[in-house]
Enzyme design. Structure first.
Site, PDB file in Angstrom:
ATOM      1  N   LYS A 100      41.851  38.362  43.831  1.00  0.00           N
ATOM      2  CA  LYS A 100      41.613  39.795  43.912  1.00  0.00           C
ATOM      3  C   LYS A 100      40.734  40.165  45.113  1.00  0.00           C
ATOM      4  O   LYS A 100      41.083  41.051  45.896  1.00  0.00           O
ATOM      5  CB  LYS A 100      40.910  40.216  42.616  1.00  0.00           C
ATOM      6  N   THR A 101      39.618  39.461  45.251  1.00  0.00           N
ATOM      7  CA  THR A 101      38.707  39.758  46.352  1.00  0.00           C
ATOM      8  C   THR A 101      39.387  39.517  47.684  1.00  0.00           C
ATOM      9  O   THR A 101      39.196  40.242  48.649  1.00  0.00           O
ATOM     10  CB  THR A 101      37.452  38.870  46.253  1.00  0.00           C
ATOM     11  N   GLU A 159      37.873  46.238  40.818  1.00  0.00           N
ATOM     12  CA  GLU A 159      37.653  46.323  39.359  1.00  0.00           C
ATOM     13  C   GLU A 159      38.001  47.702  38.806  1.00  0.00           C
ATOM     14  O   GLU A 159      37.246  48.293  38.040  1.00  0.00           O
ATOM     15  CB  GLU A 159      36.183  46.020  39.009  1.00  0.00           C
TER      16      GLU A 159
END
Length: 745
Positions: A18-19, A205
């Site tokens: 994700k990052t 998020e």
DNA sequence: CCTCTGGGTATTTTT
DNA sequence: TACCCAGAGG
């Protein structure tokens, strides 16, 4: 029209990078699309995540004159309020109140309105107010729906709570978001400046977004271009209690359409056997986006389940397993212990301490929440905002100046009436009595006012660290602590030094920057931000804190009913689902080894109670976790023996259980998380056994460092308790001679 | 005004 | 267990 224009949603399963997606997106915009770095805004939830993203972006684009803005929602809003608030008449020198300060305001308001805190828990008021603010509901709007008695009380408190905050030029966390939204909403020039400046918005998020945060995104995204890129995973939504709602994902799809949606289901973190368990947990969910994680990482080690007698046994099991891992060449830094509640760290702290395993605890009491730190920082906070009541209350009587609660109330009453801040008192210190302050109080105030006057003068000349030292010296704070002579005071002295270090590094990192920036940074940091990835220590933290992190070895202790799922979450299926996702988050932190465990009896809040394995374990096919059959045995047992019959009391106690018998006259404090806490059961007679050590010997312990033995007494069996005074704030500890790795030096 | 004691009670998670 | 708070006594 290019592929980076418009709205995009990435549903990124756990461990799918994700990052990486976010940082690469930023780098791609800059490199390929020639977007100026400063036109990008990236928003995260924690400072830790922001820091990491900032670093990784810089790794990709190199150091430049301008960089993207990367910050948490709260910090971003605080920044906007400071920069653009003055244009609409807001002060840029506001203070951010933390939890305890908010609660103090609530309590005072309740008292003023004769609301009894017994039937009406101040926390529940705070909770309701926070809920209103997170939904951007002002007191006026709240009034419309306040029909019943309780709501009316909340309305009263909410209204006056807001007034009190404004009087003190203070914001709470929710205000930062709320006020920033109001500013953007009501002040078109500000909105247009920001919408024009930030061509691209990236949000991490996204599943944990609350209404205020969603509104903020709506306001900051340029409505023409709608360049907004959000990443989230509804299966990892764990902040419902903070009014986050993953359904904003649906709303986003609608509000920003057309939205380009991508689903990432390839996991690059965990082995296949671990992922099988994860998929099984999430399969139980009742709504959300369907996904199944896949991995190419094969592994022969299935997750394992262990059932122990008590929480202490469980901690020993964890410790032993870690030792095996280390013996096989592993590093302590690869290991994490994740629990539901901070209080659960206790048994691990004690057992690891005894066995000499190095560890770091994230969470619990935070550095900047400590008394000594708050005491000193209160002086600085007054400098920035001289109406900050909690800081004034602290500073005014630290050290003791004979000004108690009654006097303080009078002083504040006087200040509010005259619209005075502290420095107005300083300017008028000679005619306070004339202006109506009770003489008895006015007489005691001058020394403090003079000090503050001088402090303010000094603040214009001295650099931050020097100023800090000056004030500590002037109020003789260190002398005060030294005079106490306790180990707790020693730890506090250490913390003061750490504070000096923090000032110093701030000064070096941001030369010329005012102290208000430092204070803001401080008020918005969480303890997770101090987590050190690179240390060779076992990490312990809550499941909530663990989101976004990964470890080679993960322990999930306390997988029991009332702990996970937590006892407070059992009423609604919604909350239960969130607990299940918490379990999912825990499992998906593991790269290679996963150990899940339960205790048959767990000591909590002073008493040991029989436990049942978590319902979540029963939802997993037995063959996916080694040893999971043990829960069947447990259920059979609890059928035969009703749960009300306690196991613990009848059984013979384990030696380990008796270790926390204390007979030291000096008790170590719990100021440092690393401290072994000592209980208070009565000492039993034991026969003396020969010890390898003598009183006065200097020894070395891998966790606590060097120390001097001040006492040796029998522990029963062939063991002794060795009481040692360790150096530098570690304090006095009582350790088992047999188990603790003590080395004579 | 300050400190100490004992009773009562329970935050689960964090910006 | 550990914290908070009221109440007493110095």
């Amino acid at each position: 029209m290019s592929e980076t224009d418009g709205a995009m949603l990435v549903i990124a399963g756990a461990g799918s990078g994700k990052t990486r997606v976010l940082t690469y997106r930023a780098a791609y915009l800059i490199h390929e699309k020639k977007v100026p770095p400063e036109s990008i805004m990236a928003i995260t939830f924690t400072n830790k995540a922001a820091e990491e993203m900032r670093e990784r972006i810089i790794d990709l684009i190199g150091k430049r004159r301008y960089h993207p803005w990367v910050g948490t929602f709260h910090r971003t809003c605080a920044n906007i309020l400071r920069n653009y608030g003055p244009a609409v008449g807001l002060s840029d020198r506001f203070t951010v109140f933390d939890d305890s300060e908010q609660l103090a305001v609530i309590k005072r308001v309740m008292k003023n309105n004769n609301i009894d805190p017994k039937p009406y828990n101040p926390r529940s008021f705070l909770h309701r107010i926070s809920r209103a603010k997170s939904h951007l509901i002002t007191p006026e709007e709240f009034e419309e729906s306040a029909n019943d008695d309780f709501s009316k009380k909340i309305l009263t408190v909410y209204t006056q709570y807001q007034m009190a905050l404004r009087e003190q030029n203070a914001f709470d966390f929710d205000d930062l978001l709320f006020e920033a939204c109001l500013l953007l909403d009501n002040h078109r020039p500000t909105r247009e400046i920001l919408q024009a400046q930030y061509e691209h918005l990236l949000v991490d998020e996204f599943q944990d977004i609350n209404p205020a945060q969603y509104r903020f995104i709506q306001l900051i995204v340029n409505p023409e271009h709608k360049n907004v890129f959000v990443v989230g995973d509804d299966d990892q939504a764990i902040y419902g209690w903070r009014y986050a709602d993953p359904k904003f994902i649906d709303k986003f799809l609608d509000d920003f359409k057309p939205v380009n949606v991508i689903k990432l289901e390839d996991n690059y973190r965990s082995t296949d056997p671990i992922l099988k368990v994860a998929n099984e947990i999430i399969r139980q969910k009742t709504w959300g986006i369907e996904k199944t994680l896949r991995t190419n990482i094969s592994g022969e080690d299935p997750p394992e389940f262990y059932f122990r007698q008590s929480e202490v046994d469980e901690a020993y099991f964890v410790a032993e397993t870690i030792k095996e891992y280390i013996d096989e060449g592993g590093d302590y830094g690869d290991v994490v212990v994740l629990y539901r509640m901070n209080a659960q760290s206790r048994s691990f702290e004690e057992v690891f301490g005894r066995l000499g395993l190095p560890f770091q605890i994230i969470g619990g009491l935070r550095f900047y929440q400590r008394m000594e730190i708050k005491d000193i920082l209160s002086y600085f906070r007054i400098l920035v905002n001289d109406r900050d009541r909690p800081s004034l209350e602290r500073a005014i009587n630290t050290p003791k100046r004979g000004i108690g609660d009654k006097s303080k109330d009078k002083i504040f009453e006087f200040m509010v009436k005259n619209e005075f801040g502290l420095f107005d008192l300083v300017e008028n210190k000679d005619d306070l009595i004339e202006k109506g302050l009770a003489p008895s109080i006015a007489k005691r105030l001058p020394p403090f006012l003079e000090l503050m006057g001088r402090f303010r003068d000094k603040s214009r000349k001295l650099e931050h660290v020097k100023l800090l030292e000056w004030i500590i010296d002037k109020i003789e704070y260190e002398e005060l602590l030294k005079a106490e002579g306790t180990y707790e005071a020693d730890a506090r002295l250490d913390n003061l030094n750490e504070l000096k270090g923090a000032f110093k590094s701030f000064q070096e990192e941001y030369p010329g920057e005012g102290i208000d920036r430092f204070l803001e940074q401080v008020s918005l940091v969480s303890d997770l931000d101090s987590y050190q990835e690179k240390t060779s220590k076992i990490t312990m933290m809550t499941l909530h804190s663990a989101k976004g992190l990964e470890f080679n070895v993960v322990f999930l202790p306390g997988l029991e009913e009332n702990f996970l799922p937590h006892s407070r979450s059992q009423e609604s299926p919604k909350e239960l689902d969130e607990e299940r996702r918490l379990f999912y988050v825990g499992v998906t932190r593991a790269k290679r080894y996963l150990y899940i465990s339960c205790a048959r009896n767990r000591r909590f809040r002073g008493q040991s109670l029989p436990q049942d394995p978590s319902r979540f374990l029963t939802e997993i096919p037995r063959d996916l976790i080694k040893g999971l059959e043990a829960i069947e045995i447990s259920y059979r047992k609890s059928m035969e023996e009703p749960l009300s019959i306690s196991w613990g009391s009848k059984k013979k106690k384990r030696v380990e259980d008796d270790w926390d018998i204390a007979d030291t006259e000096e008790m170590p404090s719990d100021a440092e998380p690393i401290v072994t806490r000592i209980g208070s059961r009565k000492k039993k007679e034991k026969t003396q056994v020969k010890s390898e050590f003598k009183v006065g010997n200097t020894i070395k312990h891998p966790t606590f460092g060097e120390g001097k033995i001040i006492k040796i007494n029998p522990a029963g069996g062939d063991d002794n308790f060795i009481t040692i005074r360790f150096e530098k704030g570690v304090g006095i500890k009582m350790l088992s001679e047999q188990k603790a790795p003590l080395e004579k030096i």
